[in-house]
Design a protein around this motif. Structure first.
Motif, PDB file in Angstrom:
ATOM      1  N   SER A  24     -47.575  89.443  26.089  1.00  0.00           N
ATOM      2  CA  SER A  24     -47.062  88.083  26.129  1.00  0.00           C
ATOM      3  C   SER A  24     -47.177  87.521  24.723  1.00  0.00           C
ATOM      4  O   SER A  24     -48.192  87.712  24.056  1.00  0.00           O
ATOM      5  CB  SER A  24     -47.853  87.218  27.117  1.00  0.00           C
ATOM      6  OG  SER A  24     -47.179  85.984  27.337  1.00  0.00           O
ATOM      7  N   GLY A  25     -46.130  86.868  24.274  1.00  0.00           N
ATOM      8  CA  GLY A  25     -46.174  86.349  22.913  1.00  0.00           C
ATOM      9  C   GLY A  25     -44.962  85.524  22.579  1.00  0.00           C
ATOM     10  O   GLY A  25     -44.099  85.283  23.424  1.00  0.00           O
ATOM     11  N   VAL A  31     -54.123  79.133  34.979  1.00  0.00           N
ATOM     12  CA  VAL A  31     -54.235  79.834  33.693  1.00  0.00           C
ATOM     13  C   VAL A  31     -53.065  79.450  32.788  1.00  0.00           C
ATOM     14  O   VAL A  31     -53.246  79.147  31.607  1.00  0.00           O
ATOM     15  CB  VAL A  31     -54.305  81.367  33.888  1.00  0.00           C
ATOM     16  CG1 VAL A  31     -54.043  82.114  32.590  1.00  0.00           C
ATOM     17  CG2 VAL A  31     -55.658  81.753  34.455  1.00  0.00           C
ATOM     18  N   ILE A  32     -51.864  79.440  33.353  1.00  0.00           N
ATOM     19  CA  ILE A  32     -50.681  79.051  32.578  1.00  0.00           C
ATOM     20  C   ILE A  32     -50.806  77.599  32.120  1.00  0.00           C
ATOM     21  O   ILE A  32     -50.531  77.273  30.965  1.00  0.00           O
ATOM     22  CB  ILE A  32     -49.385  79.232  33.412  1.00  0.00           C
ATOM     23  CG1 ILE A  32     -49.221  80.674  33.879  1.00  0.00           C
ATOM     24  CG2 ILE A  32     -48.169  78.726  32.646  1.00  0.00           C
ATOM     25  CD1 ILE A  32     -48.756  81.654  32.846  1.00  0.00           C
ATOM     26  N   ARG A  33     -51.239  76.740  33.019  1.00  0.00           N
ATOM     27  CA  ARG A  33     -51.357  75.314  32.693  1.00  0.00           C
ATOM     28  C   ARG A  33     -52.422  75.058  31.624  1.00  0.00           C
ATOM     29  O   ARG A  33     -52.203  74.301  30.693  1.00  0.00           O
ATOM     30  CB  ARG A  33     -51.675  74.530  33.971  1.00  0.00           C
ATOM     31  CG  ARG A  33     -51.581  73.040  33.838  1.00  0.00           C
ATOM     32  CD  ARG A  33     -51.745  72.244  35.135  1.00  0.00           C
ATOM     33  NE  ARG A  33     -52.530  72.856  36.202  1.00  0.00           N
ATOM     34  CZ  ARG A  33     -52.008  73.479  37.268  1.00  0.00           C
ATOM     35  NH1 ARG A  33     -50.709  73.596  37.406  1.00  0.00           N
ATOM     36  NH2 ARG A  33     -52.787  73.998  38.198  1.00  0.00           N
ATOM     37  N   ARG A  34     -53.564  75.709  31.748  1.00  0.00           N
ATOM     38  CA  ARG A  34     -54.687  75.447  30.836  1.00  0.00           C
ATOM     39  C   ARG A  34     -54.572  76.165  29.489  1.00  0.00           C
ATOM     40  O   ARG A  34     -54.899  75.615  28.458  1.00  0.00           O
ATOM     41  CB  ARG A  34     -56.011  75.835  31.495  1.00  0.00           C
ATOM     42  CG  ARG A  34     -56.380  74.923  32.649  1.00  0.00           C
ATOM     43  CD  ARG A  34     -57.675  75.330  33.311  1.00  0.00           C
ATOM     44  NE  ARG A  34     -58.778  75.158  32.386  1.00  0.00           N
ATOM     45  CZ  ARG A  34     -59.952  75.748  32.532  1.00  0.00           C
ATOM     46  NH1 ARG A  34     -60.170  76.550  33.543  1.00  0.00           N
ATOM     47  NH2 ARG A  34     -60.911  75.535  31.659  1.00  0.00           N
ATOM     48  N   VAL A  61     -48.903  82.482  26.539  1.00  0.00           N
ATOM     49  CA  VAL A  61     -49.294  83.246  25.348  1.00  0.00           C
ATOM     50  C   VAL A  61     -50.791  83.038  25.175  1.00  0.00           C
ATOM     51  O   VAL A  61     -51.251  82.184  24.404  1.00  0.00           O
ATOM     52  CB  VAL A  61     -48.501  82.796  24.105  1.00  0.00           C
ATOM     53  CG1 VAL A  61     -48.897  83.629  22.893  1.00  0.00           C
ATOM     54  CG2 VAL A  61     -47.003  82.907  24.359  1.00  0.00           C
ATOM     55  N   SER A  62     -51.564  83.816  25.940  1.00  0.00           N
ATOM     56  CA  SER A  62     -53.023  83.655  25.917  1.00  0.00           C
ATOM     57  C   SER A  62     -53.713  84.931  26.386  1.00  0.00           C
ATOM     58  O   SER A  62     -53.131  85.746  27.108  1.00  0.00           O
ATOM     59  CB  SER A  62     -53.448  82.493  26.815  1.00  0.00           C
ATOM     60  OG  SER A  62     -53.216  82.792  28.182  1.00  0.00           O
ATOM     61  N   LYS A  94     -55.181  90.389  19.963  1.00  0.00           N
ATOM     62  CA  LYS A  94     -54.444  89.225  19.477  1.00  0.00           C
ATOM     63  C   LYS A  94     -53.907  89.581  18.095  1.00  0.00           C
ATOM     64  O   LYS A  94     -54.664  89.994  17.211  1.00  0.00           O
ATOM     65  CB  LYS A  94     -55.377  88.019  19.374  1.00  0.00           C
ATOM     66  CG  LYS A  94     -54.728  86.796  18.783  1.00  0.00           C
ATOM     67  CD  LYS A  94     -55.755  85.667  18.627  1.00  0.00           C
ATOM     68  CE  LYS A  94     -55.128  84.463  17.958  1.00  0.00           C
ATOM     69  NZ  LYS A  94     -56.133  83.392  17.753  1.00  0.00           N
ATOM     70  N   LEU A  95     -52.606  89.443  17.936  1.00  0.00           N
ATOM     71  CA  LEU A  95     -51.971  89.750  16.656  1.00  0.00           C
ATOM     72  C   LEU A  95     -51.141  88.564  16.208  1.00  0.00           C
ATOM     73  O   LEU A  95     -50.544  87.869  17.031  1.00  0.00           O
ATOM     74  CB  LEU A  95     -51.061  90.974  16.788  1.00  0.00           C
ATOM     75  CG  LEU A  95     -51.681  92.280  17.289  1.00  0.00           C
ATOM     76  CD1 LEU A  95     -50.595  93.300  17.560  1.00  0.00           C
ATOM     77  CD2 LEU A  95     -52.672  92.806  16.285  1.00  0.00           C
TER      78      LEU A  95
END
Length: 155
Positions: A94-95, A62-65, A69-70, A124-125
């Protein structure tokens, strides 16, 4: 945060958090309220990708793809912290609060999630503010969304 603590108390609910760019601010703000110990189960700060993977059990893929920030990352963070602390509600942040873009993502882009009942709601902001204003706004935004969800006006 008084309203959040009171709403959680009134409904007999507990909360926990998994925080990245807010660095524990959500838990800290709840802790400022008298009686917080009856609703706050705990929190973890996973500021680095390694911490997200090891402590929040975010899938490395998930982090790699998608990056830290997702939407995908905050979903896993919220679900895991809810399970870890056995709380009724798990929230995650996370941001990128700045000062420069990271992961090719703009300063002010943040994702937050709330795991409540069997649902996870992601927000998402894109905020155009200073570093600490972004952190504060995210924390109070999520607190308000938790209240709305408990009252049945969200999710």
């Amino acid at each position: 945060m008084i309203e959040l603590v009171n709403t959680l108390k009134e409904h007999g609910l507990t909360i926990s958090s998994c925080e990245s760019f807010t660095a524990g601010l959500f838990c800290s703000k709840i802790g400022e309220v008298s009686g917080a110990s009856s609703v706050l189960k705990g929190g973890i700060v996973t500021y680095t990708n390694e911490a997200k993977i090891r402590l929040a059990q975010v899938d490395e893929d998930v982090i790699r793809r998608y990056g830290a920030v997702s939407e995908q990352c905050v979903i896993q963070m919220a679900r895991h912290v809810k399970e870890m602390f056995q709380s009724d509600i798990g929230v995650s942040f996370s941001g990128n609060a700045g000062p420069s873009p990271s992961e090719g993502k703009a300063v002010g882009l943040i994702y937050c999630a709330i795991a409540y009942l069997d649902n996870v709601k992601v927000f998402k902001l894109q905020l155009d503010k200073s570093r600490n204003e972004i952190r504060d706004e995210a924390v109070f935004f999520v607190a308000n969304q938790v209240i709305l969800n408990i009252l049945g006006k969200g999710m």
